[in-house]
Scaffold this active site. Structure first.
Site, PDB file in Angstrom:
ATOM      1  N   TYR A 119       0.726  -1.247   0.017  1.00 53.32           N
ATOM      2  CA  TYR A 119       0.012  -0.063  -0.105  1.00 53.32           C
ATOM      3  C   TYR A 119       0.846   1.427  -0.097  1.00 53.32           C
ATOM      4  O   TYR A 119       0.562   2.476  -0.399  1.00 53.32           O
ATOM      5  CB  TYR A 119      -0.936   0.143   1.248  1.00 53.32           C
ATOM      6  CG  TYR A 119      -2.170  -0.577   1.193  1.00 53.32           C
ATOM      7  CD1 TYR A 119      -2.244  -2.070   0.968  1.00 53.32           C
ATOM      8  CD2 TYR A 119      -3.410  -0.163   1.311  1.00 53.32           C
ATOM      9  CE1 TYR A 119      -3.311  -3.021   0.844  1.00 53.32           C
ATOM     10  CE2 TYR A 119      -4.563  -1.111   1.362  1.00 53.32           C
ATOM     11  CZ  TYR A 119      -4.560  -2.365   0.970  1.00 53.32           C
ATOM     12  OH  TYR A 119      -5.539  -3.199   0.819  1.00 53.32           O
ATOM     13  N   LYS A 173       4.225 -15.250   2.998  1.00 55.34           N
ATOM     14  CA  LYS A 173       4.566 -15.872   1.794  1.00 55.34           C
ATOM     15  C   LYS A 173       6.116 -16.279   1.812  1.00 55.34           C
ATOM     16  O   LYS A 173       6.695 -15.646   0.632  1.00 55.34           O
ATOM     17  CB  LYS A 173       4.056 -15.126   0.587  1.00 55.34           C
ATOM     18  CG  LYS A 173       4.006 -16.058  -0.771  1.00 55.34           C
ATOM     19  CD  LYS A 173       2.816 -17.255  -0.805  1.00 55.34           C
ATOM     20  CE  LYS A 173       3.173 -17.990  -2.003  1.00 55.34           C
ATOM     21  NZ  LYS A 173       2.360 -19.114  -2.317  1.00 55.34           N
ATOM     22  N   ASP A 223      -1.519 -18.735   1.231  1.00 52.13           N
ATOM     23  CA  ASP A 223      -2.709 -19.289   0.241  1.00 52.13           C
ATOM     24  C   ASP A 223      -3.170 -20.483   1.254  1.00 52.13           C
ATOM     25  O   ASP A 223      -4.271 -20.623   1.046  1.00 52.13           O
ATOM     26  CB  ASP A 223      -1.908 -19.778  -1.066  1.00 52.13           C
ATOM     27  CG  ASP A 223      -0.478 -20.416  -0.842  1.00 52.13           C
ATOM     28  OD1 ASP A 223      -0.105 -20.499   0.198  1.00 52.13           O
ATOM     29  OD2 ASP A 223      -0.008 -21.039  -1.527  1.00 52.13           O
ATOM     30  N   ASP A 238      -5.778  -7.529   4.486  1.00 49.24           N
ATOM     31  CA  ASP A 238      -7.070  -6.894   3.796  1.00 49.24           C
ATOM     32  C   ASP A 238      -7.981  -8.027   2.927  1.00 49.24           C
ATOM     33  O   ASP A 238      -9.036  -7.979   3.232  1.00 49.24           O
ATOM     34  CB  ASP A 238      -6.385  -6.168   2.794  1.00 49.24           C
ATOM     35  CG  ASP A 238      -7.619  -5.329   1.831  1.00 49.24           C
ATOM     36  OD1 ASP A 238      -8.701  -4.980   2.314  1.00 49.24           O
ATOM     37  OD2 ASP A 238      -7.720  -5.372   0.490  1.00 49.24           O
ATOM     38  N   ASP A 251     -11.763  -9.781   4.503  1.00 48.01           N
ATOM     39  CA  ASP A 251     -12.883  -9.997   3.920  1.00 48.01           C
ATOM     40  C   ASP A 251     -13.164 -11.694   3.873  1.00 48.01           C
ATOM     41  O   ASP A 251     -14.333 -11.858   3.817  1.00 48.01           O
ATOM     42  CB  ASP A 251     -12.795  -9.353   2.212  1.00 48.01           C
ATOM     43  CG  ASP A 251     -13.122  -8.021   2.254  1.00 48.01           C
ATOM     44  OD1 ASP A 251     -12.947  -7.334   3.157  1.00 48.01           O
ATOM     45  OD2 ASP A 251     -13.761  -7.798   1.043  1.00 48.01           O
TER      46      ASP A 251
HETATM   47  C1  IPM Z   1     -10.331  -1.855   3.903  1.00 51.17           C
HETATM   48  C2  IPM Z   1     -10.571  -1.500   2.552  1.00 51.17           C
HETATM   49  C3  IPM Z   1      -9.489  -0.435   2.123  1.00 51.17           C
HETATM   50  C4  IPM Z   1      -8.142  -1.202   2.335  1.00 51.17           C
HETATM   51  C5  IPM Z   1      -9.836   0.135   0.884  1.00 51.17           C
HETATM   52  C6  IPM Z   1     -11.242   0.909   0.692  1.00 51.17           C
HETATM   53  C7  IPM Z   1      -8.641   1.190   0.531  1.00 51.17           C
HETATM   54  O1  IPM Z   1     -10.685  -2.444   1.832  1.00 51.17           O
HETATM   55  O2  IPM Z   1     -10.420  -1.299   5.021  1.00 51.17           O
HETATM   56  O3  IPM Z   1     -10.038  -3.172   4.063  1.00 51.17           O
HETATM   57  O4  IPM Z   1      -7.862  -1.732   1.297  1.00 51.17           O
HETATM   58  O5  IPM Z   1      -7.571  -0.971   3.332  1.00 51.17           O
HETATM   59 MG    MG Z   2     -10.600  -4.450   2.527  1.00 54.95          MG
END
Ligand code: IPM
Ligand code: MG
Length: 363
Positions: A141, A190, A222, A246, A250
């Protein structure tokens, strides 16, 4: 009195933030604590009204506050802007960096009544209670990046950079948190391919001697993605670099029923930031369909981490649990036999439940 900077942002942000404030106001009355809220623009909303995603007054407000409550940023309207203008890269990432928030805590906890809400089998998700400690101000990032023309087309790169200091501070924090939980740390990397991962793994190996009471497992990212949906109960605390965290967070959200169930706390600086792990969900924005629980649970994390009001934080969490046990659901966590309610109605239910339970305990 605590000063809270309130940044609703974009998409579902302006719908879910008021629900968290509703609950905080109930906490304020029940526990006799005063919160002062000041709202400011961020993200696409700030681009539209102020011409930039992170206006200086918003940043200043955050510096002057005790904590920041953020809805979400981004949406299709601003997707085509260049990186230096976009809500994500021009507001959220610089805000995290400027506030020194190197650690992002994302709990994936399955509220028992939601075992039916996950697309995964009930017996797989049952007992899920893990915490992802995501490094937040380094890696891909923030590493050097470029896109430029070549004779035949273009070339683009991002660099995954980590220093010993950056790895040490996040890993130490993860060890400390693991000590307050079930004392198991999974470090995800990794290292079979990436040099930065090898430094990461070496650093964890070196530090683990200082935390003999915590067991450590190294896992390739992975494999971790696979293990998360295969046997999630093997995880307690997961520590990993920014991009892996990140993606894995999710994925972990599916274990809890929905992305709308994962709160987050970004800590490490004087002022911490609390935001749901999910995005701005533009597809359902403005329709009272969004699940406010991740936002409400983020506010609970604020009570705990920024204000040390552990009891109030636990009361909010148990109010959420009871509302779910009573069968109320937003559409994202619906399963047959439950009652679907809108965003504001869900916030009202949590507030009422919190008031009922707290009064009963006090009397
Ligand atoms: C998160 C989001 C952010 C990230 C985006 C919106 C930049 O996906 O907080 O997980 O990647 O950190
Ligand atoms: Mg995210």
């Amino acid at each position: 009195m605590y000063k809270i900077a309130v940044l609703p942002g974009d998409g579902i942000g302006p719908e879910i933030v008021p629900e968290a404030i509703k609950v905080l106001e109930a906490v304020s009355r029940l526990y006799d604590i005063e919160f002062q809220y000041t709202e400011a623009l961020i993200g696409g909303a700030a681009i539209d009204k102020r011409g930039q995603a992170l206006p200086p007054e918003t940043l200043e407000l955050c510096y002057q506050s005790d904590a920041v409550l953020l809805g979400s940023v981004g949406g299709p309207k601003w997707d085509t802007l260049p990186a230096e203008k976009r809500p994500e890269t021009a507001a959220l990432l610089p805000l995290r960096k400027k506030l020194g928030l190197y650690a992002n805590l994302r709990p994936a906890y399955l509220f028992a009544p939601l075992a039916e809400a996950s697309p995964l089998k009930k017996e797989v998700v049952s007992g899920t209670d893990l915490l992802i400690v995501r490094e937040l101000t380094g890696g891909l990032y923030f590493g050097e990046k470029k896109r430029e023309k070549t004779a035949t087309g273009e070339v683009a790169y991002d660099t995954m950079v980590y220093t010993t200091e950056e790895i040490e501070r996040i890993v130490r924090l993860a060890f400390t948190i693991a000590r307050q939980r079930r004392r198991h740390l999974t470090s995800v990397d990794k290292a079979n391919v990436l040099t930065s991962s090898r430094l990461w793994r070496d650093t964890v190996e070196r530090l683990k001697n200082e935390y003999p009471d915590v067991t450590v497992t190294h896992m390739y990212v992975d494999n971790c993605a696979m293990q998360l949906v295969r046997r999630p109960d093997q995880f307690d605390v997961i520590v990993t670099e920014n991009t892996f965290g990140d993606i894995l967070s999710d994925q972990a959200s599916v274990l809890t029923g929905s992305l709308g169930m994962i709160p987050s706390a970004s800590i490490g600086g004087r002022v911490a930031l609390y935001e749901p792990a999910g995005g701005s969900a533009p597809d359902i924005a403005g329709q009272q369909k969004a699940n406010p629980l991740a936002m409400i649970l983020s506010a609970a994390m604020m009570l705990k981490y920024s204000f040390k009001l552990d009891q109030a934080a636990a009361a909010v969490e148990s109010a959420v649990d009871r509302v779910l046990a009573e069968g109320y659901r937003t559409q994202d966590i619906y399963s047959p036999g439950t009652k679907v309610v809108g965003t504001a109605a869900m916030g009202d239910l949590v507030r009422q439940e919190l008031e009922r339970e707290t009064r009963w305990k006090k009397s």
